[in-house]
Design a protein around this motif. Sequence first.
Motif, PDB file in Angstrom:
ATOM      1  N   ALA A   1      45.905 -28.794   3.112  1.00 31.29           N
ATOM      2  CA  ALA A   1      45.558 -29.744   4.183  1.00 31.29           C
ATOM      3  C   ALA A   1      46.806 -30.159   4.963  1.00 31.29           C
ATOM      4  O   ALA A   1      46.795 -30.195   6.197  1.00 31.29           O
ATOM      5  N   ALA A   2      47.887 -30.447   4.255  1.00 27.48           N
ATOM      6  CA  ALA A   2      49.131 -30.828   4.931  1.00 27.48           C
ATOM      7  C   ALA A   2      49.669 -29.675   5.763  1.00 27.48           C
ATOM      8  O   ALA A   2      50.145 -29.871   6.888  1.00 27.48           O
ATOM      9  N   TRP A   3      49.574 -28.456   5.216  1.00 24.61           N
ATOM     10  CA  TRP A   3      50.057 -27.290   5.958  1.00 24.61           C
ATOM     11  C   TRP A   3      49.247 -27.093   7.243  1.00 24.61           C
ATOM     12  O   TRP A   3      49.819 -26.837   8.310  1.00 24.61           O
ATOM     13  N   LYS A   4      47.927 -27.260   7.146  1.00 24.85           N
ATOM     14  CA  LYS A   4      47.079 -27.119   8.343  1.00 24.85           C
ATOM     15  C   LYS A   4      47.412 -28.179   9.381  1.00 24.85           C
ATOM     16  O   LYS A   4      47.348 -27.925  10.592  1.00 24.85           O
ATOM     17  N   LEU A   5      47.738 -29.376   8.919  1.00 22.97           N
ATOM     18  CA  LEU A   5      48.063 -30.484   9.821  1.00 22.97           C
ATOM     19  C   LEU A   5      49.517 -30.448  10.284  1.00 22.97           C
ATOM     20  O   LEU A   5      49.946 -31.286  11.076  1.00 22.97           O
TER      21      LEU A   5
ATOM     22  N   VAL B   1      52.851 -38.335  -6.545  1.00 26.12           N
ATOM     23  CA  VAL B   1      53.337 -38.920  -5.295  1.00 26.12           C
ATOM     24  C   VAL B   1      54.334 -40.016  -5.637  1.00 26.12           C
ATOM     25  O   VAL B   1      54.152 -40.746  -6.619  1.00 26.12           O
ATOM     26  N   ALA B   2      55.410 -40.102  -4.862  1.00 26.52           N
ATOM     27  CA  ALA B   2      56.465 -41.088  -5.119  1.00 26.52           C
ATOM     28  C   ALA B   2      56.635 -42.002  -3.909  1.00 26.52           C
ATOM     29  O   ALA B   2      56.542 -41.554  -2.759  1.00 26.52           O
ATOM     30  N   SER B   3      56.870 -43.284  -4.181  1.00 32.20           N
ATOM     31  CA  SER B   3      57.145 -44.238  -3.106  1.00 32.20           C
ATOM     32  C   SER B   3      58.601 -44.128  -2.692  1.00 32.20           C
ATOM     33  O   SER B   3      59.411 -43.460  -3.357  1.00 32.20           O
ATOM     34  N   SER B   4      58.956 -44.791  -1.603  1.00 33.19           N
ATOM     35  CA  SER B   4      60.346 -44.765  -1.144  1.00 33.19           C
ATOM     36  C   SER B   4      61.279 -45.426  -2.157  1.00 33.19           C
ATOM     37  O   SER B   4      62.484 -45.178  -2.160  1.00 33.19           O
TER      38      SER B   4
ATOM     39  N   PRO C   1      54.641 -32.658   6.385  1.00 38.32           N
ATOM     40  CA  PRO C   1      55.323 -32.343   5.122  1.00 38.32           C
ATOM     41  C   PRO C   1      54.390 -32.519   3.925  1.00 38.32           C
ATOM     42  O   PRO C   1      53.388 -33.251   4.000  1.00 38.32           O
ATOM     43  N   ALA C   2      54.719 -31.871   2.832  1.00 33.66           N
ATOM     44  CA  ALA C   2      53.921 -32.005   1.606  1.00 33.66           C
ATOM     45  C   ALA C   2      53.872 -33.479   1.204  1.00 33.66           C
ATOM     46  O   ALA C   2      54.927 -34.106   1.048  1.00 33.66           O
ATOM     47  N   PRO C   3      52.680 -34.045   1.020  1.00 31.47           N
ATOM     48  CA  PRO C   3      52.575 -35.479   0.722  1.00 31.47           C
ATOM     49  C   PRO C   3      52.781 -35.814  -0.750  1.00 31.47           C
ATOM     50  O   PRO C   3      52.759 -36.982  -1.124  1.00 31.47           O
TER      51      PRO C   3
ATOM     52  N   GLN D   1      57.792 -33.196  -2.794  1.00 25.07           N
ATOM     53  CA  GLN D   1      57.247 -34.060  -1.756  1.00 25.07           C
ATOM     54  C   GLN D   1      58.176 -34.040  -0.545  1.00 25.07           C
ATOM     55  O   GLN D   1      59.384 -34.163  -0.668  1.00 25.07           O
ATOM     56  N   GLY D   2      57.597 -33.867   0.631  1.00 22.28           N
ATOM     57  CA  GLY D   2      58.396 -33.801   1.851  1.00 22.28           C
ATOM     58  C   GLY D   2      58.759 -32.397   2.287  1.00 22.28           C
ATOM     59  O   GLY D   2      59.285 -32.195   3.389  1.00 22.28           O
ATOM     60  N   ALA D   3      58.464 -31.410   1.449  1.00 25.22           N
ATOM     61  CA  ALA D   3      58.801 -30.020   1.798  1.00 25.22           C
ATOM     62  C   ALA D   3      57.932 -29.518   2.946  1.00 25.22           C
ATOM     63  O   ALA D   3      56.794 -29.951   3.132  1.00 25.22           O
ATOM     64  N   HIS D   4      58.473 -28.577   3.706  1.00 23.82           N
ATOM     65  CA  HIS D   4      57.717 -27.963   4.803  1.00 23.82           C
ATOM     66  C   HIS D   4      57.263 -26.546   4.447  1.00 23.82           C
ATOM     67  O   HIS D   4      56.283 -26.056   5.010  1.00 23.82           O
ATOM     68  N   GLU D   5      57.982 -25.892   3.555  1.00 23.26           N
ATOM     69  CA  GLU D   5      57.569 -24.568   3.086  1.00 23.26           C
ATOM     70  C   GLU D   5      56.674 -24.761   1.869  1.00 23.26           C
ATOM     71  O   GLU D   5      57.105 -25.332   0.860  1.00 23.26           O
TER      72      GLU D   5
END
Length: 202
Positions: free
Chosen positions: A94-98, A71-74, A101-103, A52-56
């Motif tokens: 979807a995240a990559w298109k937008l 999915v994890a909370s803060s 970061p990976a949700p 979660q949070g990755a860009h690649e």
Amino acid sequence: MTLLVNHPQLAEVRERLRQNIVLRRLEPRAFDELESVLHIMDYRKGDTLLSQGAHEMEQYFVIDGILKRVVASSEGKEMILRFAKEYDMDTSYAAWKLRTPAPYSIRCVTKARVAKMPLPQWAGFLDAHPDLKDDFEYEVMFLMSEVMAHTITLHLLDAPGRVHRFMRKHPELTERVPKKELASYLNLSAETLSRLKHAGKI
């Protein structure tokens, strides 16, 4: 990690991929093209494919085993959004298109064999094969609607109702997903799940 075209079990892996929910209608010539860019990776139980949070990000096709989307909370509290088994796929398309970061994370529930490729490369392949792109984007939307339905179910159904719904929609996973993972997915304790089973309510 091995390219599919060079894999020692090429025929077996290819046959499984030909049955994948996204790839099953792909023309033989296009599938041959895909063989030269798909990597085959064997993972252990608990391994993380996507954080979660990755860009690649990468596109995943499940050959063997079970993956989970988490999915994890803060605060570190986690929620399982879905499971993916053989012939399924998972993605953060979807995240990559937008360009966000990976949700969520994608992890192995069991040991797993997965075919994967970077999302930019997968997107280029989709652009070259419009029919495949239509099928894939439909599947992405379907998975998003399934995740939404699941989260609504957690609020609307009682514990037995949640378990019955899972057993009705995913009977093939009922005995394969570890009790702890299933309980987490249904927002129940493992003890509650066992109690329902022993009471004959599921």
